[in-house]
Design an enzyme around this catalytic site. Structure first.
Site, PDB file in Angstrom:
ATOM      1  N   CYS B  84       0.829  -1.224   0.000  1.00 27.01           N
ATOM      2  CA  CYS B  84       0.000   0.000   0.000  1.00 27.01           C
ATOM      3  C   CYS B  84       0.855   1.263   0.000  1.00 27.01           C
ATOM      4  O   CYS B  84       0.327   2.365  -0.133  1.00 27.01           O
ATOM      5  CB  CYS B  84      -0.941  -0.024   1.186  1.00 27.01           C
ATOM      6  SG  CYS B  84      -1.920  -1.553   1.236  1.00 27.01           S
ATOM      7  N   HIS B 334      -9.329   3.736  -1.233  1.00 24.39           N
ATOM      8  CA  HIS B 334      -7.936   3.265  -1.156  1.00 24.39           C
ATOM      9  C   HIS B 334      -7.582   2.361  -2.341  1.00 24.39           C
ATOM     10  O   HIS B 334      -7.415   1.154  -2.177  1.00 24.39           O
ATOM     11  CB  HIS B 334      -7.735   2.538   0.179  1.00 24.39           C
ATOM     12  CG  HIS B 334      -6.367   1.995   0.414  1.00 24.39           C
ATOM     13  ND1 HIS B 334      -5.219   2.567  -0.088  1.00 24.39           N
ATOM     14  CD2 HIS B 334      -5.948   0.904   1.130  1.00 24.39           C
ATOM     15  CE1 HIS B 334      -4.165   1.855   0.294  1.00 24.39           C
ATOM     16  NE2 HIS B 334      -4.578   0.841   1.020  1.00 24.39           N
TER      17      HIS B 334
END
Lengths: 389, 389
Positions: B84, B334
């Site tokens: 991420c 996200h």
């Protein structure tokens, strides 16, 4: 600007070890690299790591911190992915960091686990380096793409399968002394010509194998090497990177590699050398035709003449400019993420006189490593030179 | 050393667009970034791109050259993967390159296509950011890992689900004005507490959504910005990166993030600021508890006190240090590879007075972006400041 020294090199054997994870492989390569460098792990400031298909072959992304851990290093770690040029890209970034004075000691390398997928599975996984929408879904695999390039080369410049066969024979011959090579076995031109076709005009022996393996390098600044009295006579003096359109059909030519040419020109200029200075090179021979295109992109052969280089002995071990003295991807093997850094390791050892094939390049001072991704949509080139020290 | 200016920012809407490929998404984000920058595509010297799961979600690796092409740029391109934190890592490298005088103009960003996998498929794909051998095979998913961290936090420092709920409520409130956000919808504490459990003590509203989206930044040197009279008042003045052991069980604490602390300390020192100077921050709130740990790692809250920051109003839009004025990962969404660069885009727009929520930080000069990979085995932190210009 600091010189960048290759203080240590480490390779696992390349070949079939489907039970070993990438972390097993990289741990082994890094142990050798640290041992050969004399650099303590605690001095490493960052880990730069190349991997291509870990998501598919072992359900493992985010390999940067995992590989730092496997190498016993506590430092920020980043994974670079440029298909088969992944660790070449990591090396390039490391060279820049050390030169710019950001870092003095870096661990750089790559790993790939492939054989656990089987040949068909690995070929499918490799295809993610091509354009999924416009190539892969149309049935293009890498053997198919390089076969197109080979046929286009024959059409434009002449040449035949037998010319390519000499490249495979040469690289197998070079690998005979390389105990890390996947194939330490001599082959004849007739073996190549009689091998089963993979994608015509390419046969089985025109293609590199599917391989597991890892490579690691300890790179340091010149000042660190001197302060710590390291035995590190080889420096990376030039780095270049190029890019091209992803899909073959979007390019002007099937038989030019502008990304490799751009990378090569940049690396030569960076090092202040030209193609005529190159004594030895490792180039990205994923298929025999790829070696031809690499030689031409690097100006080691004129356009249209690379095809005869091996056959006429210009690139054999005792030729003018020996190419792929390690055995190349063809015979040494091609664990994708490991390849770029492994080429740097081979050229370093060759120039340092520590390679079984160093005897073929007595007095050599300048080497080149050429690493390519996909059908050369990505490429990195590095120039290595023996320092005065 | 050159200052690094954020000359242009571009984001796609974050959310559900399963039919769009990463290249579609990145093309859109880059168009906006170029238009807002006034920089011509021909001036771009390299593309640095973050992506995490393209191999799994669209059978596409080697996205560097593909994204350069999608953005209409002819330049070498590299993909960075740190789970991420992928595009945070790309930004960091770009900052270093410009500072060192290697480049004047870079296109940086990231993209992720996720929703085409469905929620279960995406959760499984996200798991490749954890340790496959020792976590994933034992059944650990990211909701599970962060739930462990939340429970450990409650055990060590106190706090309860309601404290976390205030973080979700705050971030949803912040997203109301953000037309790129996946959820422009206010929620109440009771909504969070009554939401279905995901992994106790975390419920559905403690987790960020699965999202598609892309982000792009045009970064330039100060001298390029001045020569071309660009409107680029915000500079990236500090960069830091940290690493940690991959698996939770290998760490000393479940409720500390040494990688983020290391990255934060490096970035603050690099910019010559300290935590007290920070006026606004975007932090990696993949789960509500992650925002707490980020605040503490960045010294924006003392250890053990981050849990009450939202509830007590210290981090709300009109609090002392507003956190995640974009809506954060929680409400903005996200798309993994896009997140790090999108945070830089948000902080830039906030500081430049060009964000709908800029009104909450009148006179702010210093912002921070914190991007984390996995359970913070990787982290990058950037400091952004308004220049005199």
């Amino acid at each position: 600007m600091s010189d960048v020294r290759v203080a240590g090199t480490g390779l696992t054997p390349f070949g079939n070890s489907p039970e070993r994870t990438s972390r097993d492989l990289f741990a082994e390569a890094s142990i050798t690299a640290f041992e050969s460098s004399g650099v303590p792990r605690d001095d490493v400031e960052a880990v730069l790591y190349g991997n291509f298909m870990g998501e598919l072959s072992e359900h493992q992304g985010h390999q940067g911190p995992l590989m730092a851990e496997a190498a016993g290093v506590q430092a920020p770690a980043t994974r670079y992915e440029s298909a088969c040029a992944s660790s070449g890209t990591a090396v390039r970034e490391a060279v820049k960091r050390i030169r710019n004075g950001e870092n003095d000691v870096l661990l750089v390398g790559g790993a790939e686990r492939m054989t656990n997928l089987g040949t068909a599975g690995a070929t499918e996984a490799l295809a993610i380096a091509a354009d999924d929408l416009w190539e892969v879904r149309a049935g293009v695999t890498f053997p198919g793409a390089y076969a197109l390039m080979a046929q286009a080369y024959f059409d434009e410049f002449g040449g035949e399968r037998e010319d390519l066969a000499h490249i495979a024979v040469k690289n197998h011959a070079n690998a005979l002394t390389n105990d890390k090579a996947q194939y330490q076995r001599a082959i004849e031109v007739s073996d190549v010509l009689e091998a089963p076709p993979v994608s015509e005009p390419l046969g089985l022996y025109d293609a590199c194998p599917i391989s597991d393996g890892a490579s690691a390098l300890v790179l340091t600044s010149e000042s660190y090497a001197e302060e710590h009295d390291l035995e590190a006579p080889v420096a990376i003096t030039g780095t270049g990177q190029g890019g091209d359109r992803m899909a073959l059909h979007d390019r002007e030519h099937l038989v030019r590699s502008p990304a490799a040419r751009e990378a090569g020109e940049e690396a030569y200029a960076d090092a202040g050398v030209d193609a005529g200075d190159v004594d030895v090179a490792e180039v990205h021979d994923c298929f025999t035709i790829a070696e031809v295109l690499a030689l031409e992109a690097l100006d080691l052969e004129p356009i249209g003449e690379g095809i005869s280089a091996a056959r006429d002995g210009r690139t054999t071990a005792d030729g003018e400019t020996p190419i792929n003295l390690s055995g190349g991807l063809k015979a040494k093997g091609h664990p994708v993420g490991a390849t770029g850094a492994s080429q740097i390791a081979e050229v370093t050892d060759l120039l340092a006189g520590e390679h079984p094939n160093s005897e073929h390049i007595d007095g050599a001072t300048t080497g080149v490593a050429h690493n390519a991704g996909g059908t050369v949509a990505s490429a990195t080139v590095h120039v290595l030179e023996v320092t005065d020290r």
